[in-house]
Motif scaffolding. Sequence first.
Motif, PDB file in Angstrom:
ATOM      1  N   GLY A 108       7.974  15.311  -6.120  1.00  0.00           N
ATOM      2  CA  GLY A 108       8.268  14.923  -4.741  1.00  0.00           C
ATOM      3  C   GLY A 108       7.132  14.194  -4.046  1.00  0.00           C
ATOM      4  N   LEU A 109       6.190  13.640  -4.824  1.00  0.00           N
ATOM      5  CA  LEU A 109       5.046  12.943  -4.240  1.00  0.00           C
ATOM      6  C   LEU A 109       5.242  11.437  -4.148  1.00  0.00           C
ATOM      7  CD1 LEU A 109       2.226  14.947  -6.052  1.00  0.00           C
ATOM      8  CD2 LEU A 109       3.217  15.360  -3.793  1.00  0.00           C
ATOM      9  N   ILE A 110       6.127  10.914  -4.994  1.00  0.00           N
ATOM     10  CA  ILE A 110       6.433   9.478  -5.024  1.00  0.00           C
ATOM     11  C   ILE A 110       7.944   9.325  -4.979  1.00  0.00           C
ATOM     12  CG2 ILE A 110       6.389   7.393  -6.460  1.00  0.00           C
ATOM     13  CD1 ILE A 110       3.765   8.281  -7.612  1.00  0.00           C
ATOM     14  N   GLU A 111       8.390   8.261  -4.313  1.00  0.00           N
ATOM     15  CA  GLU A 111       9.816   7.943  -4.345  1.00  0.00           C
ATOM     16  C   GLU A 111      10.003   6.536  -4.891  1.00  0.00           C
ATOM     17  OE1 GLU A 111      11.577   8.009  -0.453  1.00  0.00           O
ATOM     18  OE2 GLU A 111       9.838   7.054   0.454  1.00  0.00           O
ATOM     19  N   ARG A 112      11.136   6.351  -5.535  1.00  0.00           N
ATOM     20  CA  ARG A 112      11.513   5.047  -6.074  1.00  0.00           C
ATOM     21  C   ARG A 112      12.428   4.352  -5.069  1.00  0.00           C
ATOM     22  NH1 ARG A 112      12.397   8.267 -10.863  1.00  0.00           N
ATOM     23  NH2 ARG A 112      10.894   7.705 -12.454  1.00  0.00           N
ATOM     24  N   ILE A 113      12.211   3.054  -4.897  1.00  0.00           N
ATOM     25  CA  ILE A 113      13.051   2.258  -4.003  1.00  0.00           C
ATOM     26  C   ILE A 113      13.529   1.039  -4.787  1.00  0.00           C
ATOM     27  CG2 ILE A 113      13.115   0.922  -1.853  1.00  0.00           C
ATOM     28  CD1 ILE A 113      10.301   3.047  -1.895  1.00  0.00           C
ATOM     29  N   GLU A 114      14.844   0.863  -4.856  1.00  0.00           N
ATOM     30  CA  GLU A 114      15.381  -0.312  -5.549  1.00  0.00           C
ATOM     31  C   GLU A 114      15.087  -1.563  -4.741  1.00  0.00           C
ATOM     32  OE1 GLU A 114      19.453  -0.228  -6.747  1.00  0.00           O
ATOM     33  OE2 GLU A 114      19.242   1.697  -7.765  1.00  0.00           O
ATOM     34  N   VAL A 162       6.096  -0.277 -10.859  1.00  0.00           N
ATOM     35  CA  VAL A 162       5.452   0.509 -11.923  1.00  0.00           C
ATOM     36  C   VAL A 162       4.396  -0.342 -12.609  1.00  0.00           C
ATOM     37  CG1 VAL A 162       5.799   1.685 -14.133  1.00  0.00           C
ATOM     38  CG2 VAL A 162       7.466   1.979 -12.290  1.00  0.00           C
ATOM     39  N   SER A 163       4.719  -1.587 -12.915  1.00  0.00           N
ATOM     40  CA  SER A 163       3.743  -2.448 -13.592  1.00  0.00           C
ATOM     41  C   SER A 163       2.562  -2.748 -12.680  1.00  0.00           C
ATOM     42  CB  SER A 163       4.392  -3.728 -14.101  1.00  0.00           C
ATOM     43  OG  SER A 163       4.894  -4.502 -13.032  1.00  0.00           O
ATOM     44  N   GLY A 164       2.800  -2.840 -11.373  1.00  0.00           N
ATOM     45  CA  GLY A 164       1.711  -3.049 -10.427  1.00  0.00           C
ATOM     46  C   GLY A 164       0.734  -1.886 -10.438  1.00  0.00           C
ATOM     47  N   VAL A 165       1.264  -0.667 -10.484  1.00  0.00           N
ATOM     48  CA  VAL A 165       0.415   0.521 -10.589  1.00  0.00           C
ATOM     49  C   VAL A 165      -0.321   0.492 -11.929  1.00  0.00           C
ATOM     50  CG1 VAL A 165       0.401   3.045 -10.798  1.00  0.00           C
ATOM     51  CG2 VAL A 165       1.806   1.951  -9.036  1.00  0.00           C
ATOM     52  N   GLY A 166       0.405   0.206 -13.009  1.00  0.00           N
ATOM     53  CA  GLY A 166      -0.188   0.183 -14.344  1.00  0.00           C
ATOM     54  C   GLY A 166      -1.334  -0.801 -14.469  1.00  0.00           C
ATOM     55  N   ARG A 167      -1.231  -1.949 -13.791  1.00  0.00           N
ATOM     56  CA  ARG A 167      -2.296  -2.959 -13.859  1.00  0.00           C
ATOM     57  C   ARG A 167      -3.572  -2.512 -13.156  1.00  0.00           C
ATOM     58  NH1 ARG A 167       2.053  -6.448 -13.090  1.00  0.00           N
ATOM     59  NH2 ARG A 167       1.599  -6.663 -10.881  1.00  0.00           N
ATOM     60  N   MET A 168      -3.472  -1.493 -12.298  1.00  0.00           N
ATOM     61  CA  MET A 168      -4.650  -1.028 -11.565  1.00  0.00           C
ATOM     62  C   MET A 168      -5.214   0.283 -12.099  1.00  0.00           C
ATOM     63  SD  MET A 168      -3.825  -1.839  -7.633  1.00  0.00           S
ATOM     64  CE  MET A 168      -3.572  -3.496  -7.040  1.00  0.00           C
ATOM     65  N   ASP A 199      16.600  -7.645  -6.513  1.00  0.00           N
ATOM     66  CA  ASP A 199      16.642  -7.539  -7.970  1.00  0.00           C
ATOM     67  C   ASP A 199      16.740  -6.061  -8.341  1.00  0.00           C
ATOM     68  OD1 ASP A 199      16.286  -7.557 -10.717  1.00  0.00           O
ATOM     69  OD2 ASP A 199      14.451  -8.770 -10.666  1.00  0.00           O
ATOM     70  N   ARG A 200      17.947  -5.611  -8.665  1.00  0.00           N
ATOM     71  CA  ARG A 200      18.182  -4.192  -8.929  1.00  0.00           C
ATOM     72  C   ARG A 200      17.406  -3.670 -10.137  1.00  0.00           C
ATOM     73  NH1 ARG A 200      22.631  -1.502  -6.795  1.00  0.00           N
ATOM     74  NH2 ARG A 200      22.893  -0.477  -8.799  1.00  0.00           N
ATOM     75  N   ARG A 201      16.911  -4.577 -10.991  1.00  0.00           N
ATOM     76  CA  ARG A 201      16.117  -4.140 -12.148  1.00  0.00           C
ATOM     77  C   ARG A 201      14.705  -3.757 -11.742  1.00  0.00           C
ATOM     78  NH1 ARG A 201      16.745  -9.504 -15.320  1.00  0.00           N
ATOM     79  NH2 ARG A 201      16.483 -10.111 -13.174  1.00  0.00           N
ATOM     80  N   ARG A 202      14.267  -4.245 -10.589  1.00  0.00           N
ATOM     81  CA  ARG A 202      12.909  -3.943 -10.109  1.00  0.00           C
ATOM     82  C   ARG A 202      12.932  -2.720  -9.218  1.00  0.00           C
ATOM     83  NH1 ARG A 202       8.995  -8.823  -8.460  1.00  0.00           N
ATOM     84  NH2 ARG A 202       7.633  -7.102  -8.006  1.00  0.00           N
ATOM     85  N   VAL A 203      12.022  -1.823  -9.483  1.00  0.00           N
ATOM     86  CA  VAL A 203      11.910  -0.611  -8.694  1.00  0.00           C
ATOM     87  C   VAL A 203      10.515  -0.572  -8.081  1.00  0.00           C
ATOM     88  CG1 VAL A 203      11.913   1.907  -8.782  1.00  0.00           C
ATOM     89  CG2 VAL A 203      13.534   0.627 -10.165  1.00  0.00           C
ATOM     90  N   HIS A 204      10.477  -0.286  -6.807  1.00  0.00           N
ATOM     91  CA  HIS A 204       9.203  -0.141  -6.107  1.00  0.00           C
ATOM     92  C   HIS A 204       8.915   1.343  -5.935  1.00  0.00           C
ATOM     93  CE1 HIS A 204       8.667  -4.404  -4.918  1.00  0.00           C
ATOM     94  NE2 HIS A 204       9.971  -4.414  -5.132  1.00  0.00           N
ATOM     95  N   LEU A 205       7.656   1.653  -5.828  1.00  0.00           N
ATOM     96  CA  LEU A 205       7.209   3.033  -5.665  1.00  0.00           C
ATOM     97  C   LEU A 205       6.420   3.143  -4.378  1.00  0.00           C
ATOM     98  CD1 LEU A 205       5.731   3.361  -9.249  1.00  0.00           C
ATOM     99  CD2 LEU A 205       7.951   4.230  -8.502  1.00  0.00           C
ATOM    100  N   ARG A 206       6.588   4.266  -3.710  1.00  0.00           N
ATOM    101  CA  ARG A 206       5.745   4.546  -2.547  1.00  0.00           C
ATOM    102  C   ARG A 206       5.589   6.052  -2.416  1.00  0.00           C
ATOM    103  NH1 ARG A 206       9.861   2.535   2.030  1.00  0.00           N
ATOM    104  NH2 ARG A 206      11.331   4.236   1.864  1.00  0.00           N
ATOM    105  N   LEU A 207       4.541   6.426  -1.715  1.00  0.00           N
ATOM    106  CA  LEU A 207       4.275   7.842  -1.499  1.00  0.00           C
ATOM    107  C   LEU A 207       5.285   8.422  -0.513  1.00  0.00           C
ATOM    108  CD1 LEU A 207       0.382   7.777  -1.088  1.00  0.00           C
ATOM    109  CD2 LEU A 207       1.673   8.496  -3.096  1.00  0.00           C
ATOM    110  N   THR A 208       5.717   9.632  -0.783  1.00  0.00           N
ATOM    111  CA  THR A 208       6.523  10.376   0.182  1.00  0.00           C
ATOM    112  C   THR A 208       5.560  10.955   1.224  1.00  0.00           C
ATOM    113  OG1 THR A 208       6.293  12.440  -1.031  1.00  0.00           O
ATOM    114  CG2 THR A 208       8.193  11.032  -1.613  1.00  0.00           C
ATOM    115  N   ALA A 209       6.080  11.603   2.246  1.00  0.00           N
ATOM    116  CA  ALA A 209       5.213  12.256   3.234  1.00  0.00           C
ATOM    117  C   ALA A 209       4.336  13.309   2.552  1.00  0.00           C
ATOM    118  CB  ALA A 209       6.060  12.871   4.345  1.00  0.00           C
TER     119      ALA A 209
END
Length: 152
Positions: free
Chosen positions: A76-82, A50-56, A86-96
């Motif tokens: 349903g456009l983005i999914e969160r991946i733990e 999330v912070s990576g997206v926010g910085r851009m 580090d379970r506190r960090r969540v990554h984001l990526r586009l769904t299909a």
Amino acid sequence: MRQAEKIRYLLLAAQREGNRRLAAALEPLGLSPAQSEVLRILGDNGELTVSGVGRMLVCDSGTNPSRLIERLVQAGLIERIEDPGDRRRVHLRLTATGMAKEQETRAVEDALYEAIDGLPGAAELIAPLELLVAGHPAGEALRRRIDADPGV
């Protein structure tokens, strides 16, 4: 009216007009310009926090990246991946579905960019505008986007 004042208001008017045109073109896709920017950032960079997206993000500084992202997750456009490390960090990526919507967004933006590219003197505006925003938050967000773009 002073030259600097005229420049300031012309920049503001151009930004508002560009955003109005982009919003109108994105409306059939059900996206706001800020939401489309998040999709483009993830489309261009793959998985980010999330912070990576926010910085851009260059969109309105009052826009909260977490809220934008939450709406896109709910759609349903983005999914969160733990992060397994580090379970506190969540990554984001586009769904299909998000990838398809990002491609539609790219086509809408390309049409707008074609119109801007066709303006006389457009290329000469880049250097002075870069000087104007250099060292400021929106300018730094744009610099990070440019630096991350392999096509540049």
